[in-house]
Design a protein around this motif. Structure first.
Motif, short mmCIF file in Angstrom:
data_model
loop_
_atom_site.label_atom_id
_atom_site.label_comp_id
_atom_site.label_asym_id
_atom_site.label_seq_id
_atom_site.Cartn_x
_atom_site.Cartn_y
_atom_site.Cartn_z
N PHE A 7 83.60 45.02 44.81
CA PHE A 7 84.93 44.80 44.48
C PHE A 7 85.48 43.74 44.02
N THR A 8 86.32 44.02 42.98
CA THR A 8 86.70 42.82 42.02
C THR A 8 88.23 42.63 42.50
N VAL A 9 88.58 41.27 43.23
CA VAL A 9 90.18 41.43 43.55
C VAL A 9 90.73 40.33 42.50
N GLN A 10 91.73 41.12 41.90
CA GLN A 10 92.34 40.23 40.79
C GLN A 10 93.68 39.72 41.65
N THR A 11 93.90 38.18 41.36
CA THR A 11 94.92 37.80 41.86
C THR A 11 95.65 37.13 40.90
N TYR A 12 96.88 37.66 40.75
CA TYR A 12 97.82 37.17 39.57
C TYR A 12 98.81 36.21 39.88
N LEU A 13 98.81 35.02 39.26
CA LEU A 13 99.92 33.94 39.37
C LEU A 13 100.84 33.70 38.43
N VAL A 14 101.96 33.39 38.73
CA VAL A 14 102.72 32.92 37.45
C VAL A 14 103.17 31.37 37.57
N GLU A 15 103.36 30.76 36.40
CA GLU A 15 103.64 29.32 36.84
C GLU A 15 105.31 29.06 37.21
N ARG A 16 106.22 30.25 37.19
CA ARG A 16 107.46 29.92 37.85
C ARG A 16 107.87 31.43 37.97
N THR A 17 109.14 31.48 38.74
CA THR A 17 109.50 32.78 38.80
C THR A 17 110.05 33.32 37.76
N PRO A 18 109.76 34.34 37.08
CA PRO A 18 110.29 34.97 35.83
C PRO A 18 111.63 35.65 35.83
N THR A 19 112.37 35.54 35.22
CA THR A 19 113.65 36.22 34.98
C THR A 19 113.20 37.73 34.67
N ASP A 20 114.46 38.53 34.89
CA ASP A 20 114.17 39.79 34.76
C ASP A 20 113.59 40.22 33.41
N ALA A 21 114.21 39.55 32.39
CA ALA A 21 113.44 39.92 31.34
C ALA A 21 112.09 39.70 30.85
N GLU A 22 112.01 38.27 31.55
CA GLU A 22 110.59 37.83 31.56
C GLU A 22 109.49 38.57 32.22
N ARG A 23 110.04 39.10 33.35
CA ARG A 23 109.29 39.93 34.19
C ARG A 23 108.55 41.15 33.61
#
Ligand code: FES
Ligand SMILES: [Fe+2]
Length: 407
Positions: A315-331
């Motif tokens: 099984f491949t666990v993909q963990t997604y990280l973001v550099e900062r909290t996205p705005t709604d539009a960025e989300r």
């Protein structure tokens, strides 16, 4: 970033820019072949779990998955329940997620807790592993709490990532194993990123699933519908101990991070910024790949490939990280990147691994081949073989020697 790592990053960038203008990658001396049973032999699978997964430091979490005091993460690795905690003061600890009374699992998922009460008979442990409460102790009888702390694993946190050795008695030098690769990874400043999403995707033998992370040869063919047939199939590899970095040799100005990287070529070296120089795929031996994708908010995918229940499952666990909290539009944009990466792996890479598994399991194809352009795979398997053949005592020597190997 420490000065040595920065210097290495600059040298690699210089080398990549030269290669991008010449279109030349370095090639392994020859094509290598491996016995196809590598992917199908149950004995070999058991030995890999014993000699790789139970002896080597495994990158089990990003620091930002348990950022604050009291945060924890429970997970299972090769059927071993593991509990990571961050105690007061910020230190990370790693334990066997198993109550010392009669073995019940203490915690699941992620959360924040300074103590864990066992769901079976109610013994209580602090997040530093100490047993602090035995229910109905008067009736239970004499028990030395000091000897009943949780079983603890060696742990090492660096570059915003957490490595654990699933052997409480291990004497492995984790820094030597990392060979300075973590110093380079500090370029991402991952400690300050945020957890976004995690998925687990089923695949065939863990090495078939992981092989796809170690070469770009397949990109314009298997991924022609997603990445496009014009994407380069050339990787320039940079090795550091058992770990490696892949640079995509494409001068395609339509790939934004590539365009930013190419621009470094016309800027004074003193102005090269670390984030742009980090472009590429980073492979942590033996089972993790790290990729950063550009969008309004940078998205990082950390892929951990774990052996499954049998030689034919992973099984491949993909963990997604973001550099900062996205705005709604960025989300929306971040979600599109996440969906795209999941689609590529779920609908293209992993189904391919299952088809390979089926064919290889027939036992009728004697060998598989690793090309001169797939040097990363060749070196990966050389390292795998070397580590598997090494005694416990020999491992430190092996990694210490490798630390001296030029990047
Ligand atoms: S197994 Fe945990 S309290 Fe009994
Ligand atoms: Fe792929």
């Amino acid at each position: 970033m420490n000065p040595n790592s920065y210097q290495q990053l600059v040298e690699t960038t210089r080398d990549m820019l030269d290669r991008l203008s010449s279109g030349q990658i370095s090639l392994a001396p020859q094509v290598m072949n491996k016995d196809a049973s590598l992917y199908t032999d149950p004995d070999c699978f058991e030995r890999e779990k014993e000699t790789l997964f139970r002896r080597l430091p495994l990158m089990l979490a990003a620091s930002c998955e348990l950022p604050g005091d009291g945060d924890y993460k429970a997970l299972e690795v090769i059927d071993i329940p593991v509990l990571l905690t961050r105690e007061k003061g910020g230190r990370v600890r790693a334990f066997l997620n198993s109550c010392t009374h009669r073995g019940s699992v203490l915690a699941s998922g992620k959360g924040c807790a300074h103590r864990f009460t066992c769901p079976y008979h109610g013994w209580t442990f602090r997040n530093d592993g100490r047993l602090i409460g035995i229910s109905s102790q008067a009736q239970f009888g004499a028990a030395d709490k000091a000897k009943l702390a949780l079983v603890e694993f060696p742990v090492y946190e660096s570059a915003g990532l957490i490595w654990v050795v699933l052997d409480p008695k291990s004497g492995l030098d984790i820094e030597a194993f990392l060979s300075g690769f973590d110093g380079l990874l500090t370029g991402y400043d991952l400690r300050n990123w945020q957890f976004y999403e995690q998925v687990s995707l089923a695949g065939a033998n863990w090495k078939l699933a992981f092989d796809a992370h170690l070469e770009f040869y397949h990109l314009p063919v298997l991924h022609r519908k997603t990445f496009g047939a014009d994407i380069s199939n050339l990787a320039q590899y940079y090795f550091q101990g058992p770990h490696q970095r892949l640079g995509l040799m494409s001068a395609n100005p339509l790939i934004p991070e590539q365009a930013a990287f190419l621009k470094l070529g016309v800027v004074d070296e003193a102005e090269w910024d670390v984030a742009t120089m980090m472009f590429g795929e980073w492979i942590l031996f033996p089972n993790v790949s790290i990729n950063c994708y550009p969008s309004g908010v940078q998205v990082m995918v950390i892929s951990q490939v774990f052996p499954g229940r049998s030689v034919e499952e992973s099984f491949t666990v993909q963990t997604y990280l973001v550099e900062r909290t996205p705005t709604d539009a960025e989300r929306e944009e971040v979600d599109a990147v996440v969906q795209f990466i999941q689609k590529v792996v779920r609908e293209e890479d992993l189904p391919m691994s299952r088809k390979q598994q089926k064919a290889l399991s027939s036992g009728l194809l004697p060998s598989v081949y690793l090309g001169r352009n797939e040097e990363g795979l060749q070196r990966y398997y050389a390292w795998r073989d070397r580590v598997m053949a090494s005694s416990d005592e020999g491992l430190n020597e092996l990694f210490l020697r490798a630390t001296k190997t030029p990047f």
